[in-house]
Design an enzyme around this catalytic site. Structure first.
Site, mmCIF file in Angstrom:
data_model
loop_
_atom_site.group_PDB
_atom_site.id
_atom_site.type_symbol
_atom_site.label_atom_id
_atom_site.label_comp_id
_atom_site.label_asym_id
_atom_site.label_seq_id
_atom_site.Cartn_x
_atom_site.Cartn_y
_atom_site.Cartn_z
ATOM 1 N N LYS A 195 0.841 -1.199 0.000
ATOM 2 C CA LYS A 195 0.000 0.000 0.000
ATOM 3 C C LYS A 195 0.876 1.249 0.000
ATOM 4 O O LYS A 195 1.613 1.498 0.935
ATOM 5 C CB LYS A 195 -0.893 0.049 1.238
ATOM 6 C CG LYS A 195 -1.909 1.183 1.132
ATOM 7 C CD LYS A 195 -2.617 1.481 2.441
ATOM 8 C CE LYS A 195 -1.835 2.424 3.306
ATOM 9 N NZ LYS A 195 -1.660 3.775 2.732
ATOM 10 N N SER A 242 5.866 7.056 10.102
ATOM 11 C CA SER A 242 6.085 7.790 11.349
ATOM 12 C C SER A 242 6.303 6.829 12.517
ATOM 13 O O SER A 242 5.807 5.702 12.527
ATOM 14 C CB SER A 242 4.874 8.679 11.643
ATOM 15 O OG SER A 242 3.729 7.885 11.785
ATOM 16 N N GLU A 261 10.775 0.933 9.707
ATOM 17 C CA GLU A 261 11.759 1.987 9.446
ATOM 18 C C GLU A 261 11.054 3.298 9.727
ATOM 19 O O GLU A 261 10.149 3.688 9.003
ATOM 20 C CB GLU A 261 12.234 1.866 7.994
ATOM 21 C CG GLU A 261 13.615 2.428 7.797
ATOM 22 C CD GLU A 261 13.539 3.843 7.326
ATOM 23 O OE1 GLU A 261 13.572 4.741 8.198
ATOM 24 O OE2 GLU A 261 13.423 4.054 6.124
ATOM 25 N N CYS A 276 13.821 10.735 6.246
ATOM 26 C CA CYS A 276 13.932 10.213 7.612
ATOM 27 C C CYS A 276 15.367 10.309 8.120
ATOM 28 O O CYS A 276 15.602 10.475 9.302
ATOM 29 C CB CYS A 276 13.417 8.785 7.676
ATOM 30 S SG CYS A 276 14.067 7.753 6.382
ATOM 31 N N GLU A 336 11.049 15.129 15.202
ATOM 32 C CA GLU A 336 11.256 15.158 13.752
ATOM 33 C C GLU A 336 10.312 16.186 13.126
ATOM 34 O O GLU A 336 9.099 16.095 13.262
ATOM 35 C CB GLU A 336 10.951 13.765 13.187
ATOM 36 C CG GLU A 336 11.234 13.651 11.710
ATOM 37 C CD GLU A 336 11.042 12.226 11.192
ATOM 38 O OE1 GLU A 336 10.013 11.597 11.486
ATOM 39 O OE2 GLU A 336 11.955 11.745 10.493
HETATM 40 P P1 NAI Z 1 2.224 7.909 8.536
HETATM 41 O O1 NAI Z 1 3.116 7.072 9.345
HETATM 42 O O2 NAI Z 1 0.826 8.139 9.017
HETATM 43 O O3 NAI Z 1 2.093 7.302 7.043
HETATM 44 C C1 NAI Z 1 2.943 6.340 6.486
HETATM 45 C C2 NAI Z 1 2.119 5.212 5.879
HETATM 46 O O4 NAI Z 1 1.428 4.508 6.898
HETATM 47 C C3 NAI Z 1 1.053 5.658 4.892
HETATM 48 O O5 NAI Z 1 0.989 4.719 3.839
HETATM 49 C C4 NAI Z 1 -0.220 5.605 5.732
HETATM 50 O O6 NAI Z 1 -1.385 5.427 4.967
HETATM 51 C C5 NAI Z 1 0.040 4.405 6.589
HETATM 52 N N1 NAI Z 1 -0.706 4.358 7.849
HETATM 53 C C6 NAI Z 1 -1.215 5.395 8.568
HETATM 54 N N2 NAI Z 1 -1.812 4.941 9.682
HETATM 55 C C7 NAI Z 1 -1.687 3.596 9.679
HETATM 56 C C8 NAI Z 1 -2.087 2.554 10.579
HETATM 57 N N3 NAI Z 1 -2.743 2.817 11.711
HETATM 58 N N4 NAI Z 1 -1.763 1.275 10.272
HETATM 59 C C9 NAI Z 1 -1.079 0.993 9.150
HETATM 60 N N5 NAI Z 1 -0.686 1.931 8.261
HETATM 61 C C10 NAI Z 1 -0.980 3.216 8.514
HETATM 62 O O7 NAI Z 1 2.944 9.292 8.328
HETATM 63 P P2 NAI Z 1 2.275 10.738 8.101
HETATM 64 O O8 NAI Z 1 1.158 10.976 9.065
HETATM 65 O O9 NAI Z 1 1.962 10.875 6.686
HETATM 66 O O10 NAI Z 1 3.490 11.708 8.490
HETATM 67 C C11 NAI Z 1 3.621 12.166 9.834
HETATM 68 C C12 NAI Z 1 5.069 12.279 10.246
HETATM 69 O O11 NAI Z 1 5.686 11.009 10.148
HETATM 70 C C13 NAI Z 1 5.924 13.157 9.363
HETATM 71 O O12 NAI Z 1 5.831 14.493 9.756
HETATM 72 C C14 NAI Z 1 7.287 12.596 9.591
HETATM 73 O O13 NAI Z 1 7.835 13.153 10.780
HETATM 74 C C15 NAI Z 1 7.035 11.128 9.811
HETATM 75 N N6 NAI Z 1 7.297 10.319 8.600
HETATM 76 C C16 NAI Z 1 8.460 9.617 8.531
HETATM 77 C C17 NAI Z 1 8.764 8.902 7.404
HETATM 78 C C18 NAI Z 1 10.028 8.147 7.289
HETATM 79 O O14 NAI Z 1 10.500 7.936 6.188
HETATM 80 N N7 NAI Z 1 10.608 7.676 8.358
HETATM 81 C C19 NAI Z 1 7.878 8.887 6.241
HETATM 82 C C20 NAI Z 1 6.644 9.598 6.425
HETATM 83 C C21 NAI Z 1 6.397 10.309 7.574
#
Ligand code: NAI
Ligand code: MG
Length: 502
Positions: free
Chosen positions: A207, A260, A281, A315, A412
């Site tokens: 996804k 996140s 990650e 990240c 972050e």
């Molecule tokens: P997120 O962690 O919510 O989204 C990442 C993925 O997880 C997306 O595909 C989302 O649809 C999915 N997701 C969301 N909730 C989920 C759940 N309960 N169970 C399974 N999958 C789920 O990240 P978001 O809200 O877009 O970004 C928030 C913060 O996260 C950013 O400001 C940043 O600090 C951090 N982040 C870090 C990343 C990294 O590469 N380590 C990448 C994206 C965000």
């Protein structure tokens, strides 16, 4: 060079007008730029399940915008629990059937095909990636797409050599892998997930993130064109709820997640007590340490790359500059001068250095952190560059006069915002660098090898770069300590994460 064909292997049948590669000669890659001039965005994308594009069971779709213009680009299907179940069933059937019956060499060949198809359509993928996610075309063209292809090439090579990769063991695939990826490197994270999983003989349900699903759906077209057996790769779109349905599905053997730390913790909680394997990650707050003896102009370029690459949505970004006292004023002055030359704007312009913030939500998050920084007493420097009126843009920003306990130093921000602190001794730099909940990446700039070894061995970071930053290679493991995650991706470590090794 001729290949011995596995009788069960399907021939390559291009269905797209852009696919002109002849896979009989897979070793002679001849890029055909004219063939990838055409960039098509459909009004609507369906789910890719069992080798077919199918409508979502509840008929619901969600919009995806171009964050640089705030205009709607297209719509993606919202996968429900029922759709997740269909995708997992297709992946299970493929895992137990056709995919495990073909030779490892054929598996590798499919991965080589995907790698070459990505190369062939590199321009198209780069343009779509920049339109959907806001990153500068220079980065999607020179980093994201070539590295995604490189991952497929690298893991394609391992497919028939797993016994050699792990001598004395009997490597076996895990089964069906659920993979959830973020919006900062959509195609590249897809490659990090799908390539090793398939090389090891697993099948996947992936996804993409809801703001950046376009290149994943384009990739689904490549999967179809490449003739992969139905159900080996399933790509379903949706938001957090769909991700949670994947995590909680009973017939999944492994979850691979990048995103996140908050969602990573939720996933870890949901998986507790199950026998699903997982790799996570998560976030980071990388320290970029500059000693007095560093080549200062190169260090300034390093800082620019460490924090402003991909708008800071990275990240492993070097989001905390730690500079030795004696050169702090000079370095900050040079950094400010250099920042004035950065071009912020249209992601599709080849001269653009910094593109659009990925979404309204992320734009608000970054601005919230800037407000917190000011409340905590930070001094804010932003370059005077112009930014477009429409879309989500943030000027490159420095926060000085901050201390270790400040929120902006600990959390972050995931945007083009750099905090700056000073240090006197190497021990003080290391202590500050390690003093956050994260441990993903860091960098050290110095003329002295001894300092590189000291900092490199004492930083609690999955990656430490020396006199460079944000360099990636498929052969090299990547992952974090502490709240930055569990497990490693890339290289042999990334391979072992998709195998039972008995
Ligand atoms: P997120 O962690 O919510 O989204 C990442 C993925 O997880 C997306 O595909 C989302 O649809 C999915 N997701 C969301 N909730 C989920 C759940 N309960 N169970 C399974 N999958 C789920 O990240 P978001 O809200 O877009 O970004 C928030 C913060 O996260 C950013 O400001 C940043 O600090 C951090 N982040 C870090 C990343 C990294 O590469 N380590 C990448 C994206 C965000
Ligand atoms: Mg988008």
């Amino acid at each position: 060079m001729s290949q011995t064909a596995d009788t069960k292997e399907k021939p390559y049948k291009p269905t797209s007008p852009n696919s002109k590669l002849d896979f009989a000669s897979i070793w002679e890659y001849d890029p055909a730029p004219e063939s990838s001039d055409h960039v098509e965005i459909k009004d609507k994308y369906e789910l890719f399940i069992n080798g077919k594009f199918v409508k979502p069971s509840k008929g619901r779709y969600f919009k995806s915008t171009n964050p640089a213009t705030n205009k709607v680009l297209t719509e993606f299907a919202e996968a429900t629990q029922k759709d997740v179940d269909s995708a997992v069933k297709a992946a299970r059937k493929a895992f137990e059937g056709e995919w495990s019956s073909i030779s490892a060499k054929s598996r590798g060949k499919y991965l080589f095909r995907l790698a070459r198809m990505l190369q062939e359509r590199a321009r198209e993928f780069a343009v779509l990636e920049s339109m959907d996610g806001g990153k500068p075309i220079r980065e999607s063209r020179d980093v994201d797409v070539p590295l995604a292809a490189a991952h497929f090439f690298y893991y394609a090579g391992w497919a028939d050599k797993l016994d050699y990769a792990f001598p004395g063991k009997t490597p076996e695939p895990l089964g069906v892998c659920g993979q959830i990826i973020p919006w900062n490197f959509p195609l590249l994270m897809l490659a990090w997930k799908i390539a090793p999983a398939l090389a090891c003989g697993n099948t996947v349900v992936l996804k993409p993130a809801e703001t950046t699903s376009l290149t994943a759906m384009k990739f689904a077209e490549l999967v179809k064109d490449a003739g992969l057996p139905d159900g080996v790769v399933n790509i379903i779109t949706g938001a957090g709820q769909t991700g949670a349905e994947i995590v909680n599905h009973k017939d999944i053997d492994k979850i691979a997640f990048t995103g996140s730390t908050g969602v990573g913790k939720l996933i870890q909680r949901s998986l507790a007590g199950t026998d699903k394997k997982f790799t996570l990650e998560l976030g980071g707050k990388g320290a970029f340490i500059v000693f007095e003896d560093a080549a200062i102009d190169q260090a300034v370029e390093g800082v620019i790359n460490a924090i402003f690459f991909n708008q800071g949505h990275v990240c492993c970004a070097g989001s905390r500059l730690l500079v030795q006292e004696g050169i702090a004023d000079l370095l900050i002055r040079k950094l400010k001068d250099r920042m004035e030359s950065l071009i912020v704007g249209d992601p599709l312009d080849k001269n653009t250095d910094i593109g659009a913030i990925n979404s309204e939500q992320q734009y608000e998050t970054i601005n919230k952190y800037l407000e917190i920084g000011v409340e905590e007493g930070a001094d804010v420097f932003q370059c005077k560059c112009s930014i477009p009126d429409a879309g989500y843009f943030i000027r490159p920003t420095l926060l000085t006069n901050v201390s270790q306990a400040n929120t902006v130093v600990q959390e972050e921000i995931f945007g083009p915002v750099l905090t700056i602190q000073t240090f006197r001794t190497a021990d003080e730099a290391i202590e500050k660098a390690n003093n956050t909940p994260f441990g993903l990446a860091g960098g050290v700039w110095t003329d002295k090898g001894s300092k590189i070894f000291k900092v490199g061995s004492e930083l609690r970071s999955g990656v430490v770069w020396a006199n460079t930053y944000n360099k990636f290679d498929p052969t090299s493991p990547f992952g974090g300590y502490k709240e930055s995650g569990v497990g490693r991706e890339g290289g042999l470590h990334g391979l072992s994460a998709y195998l039972k090794l008995n």
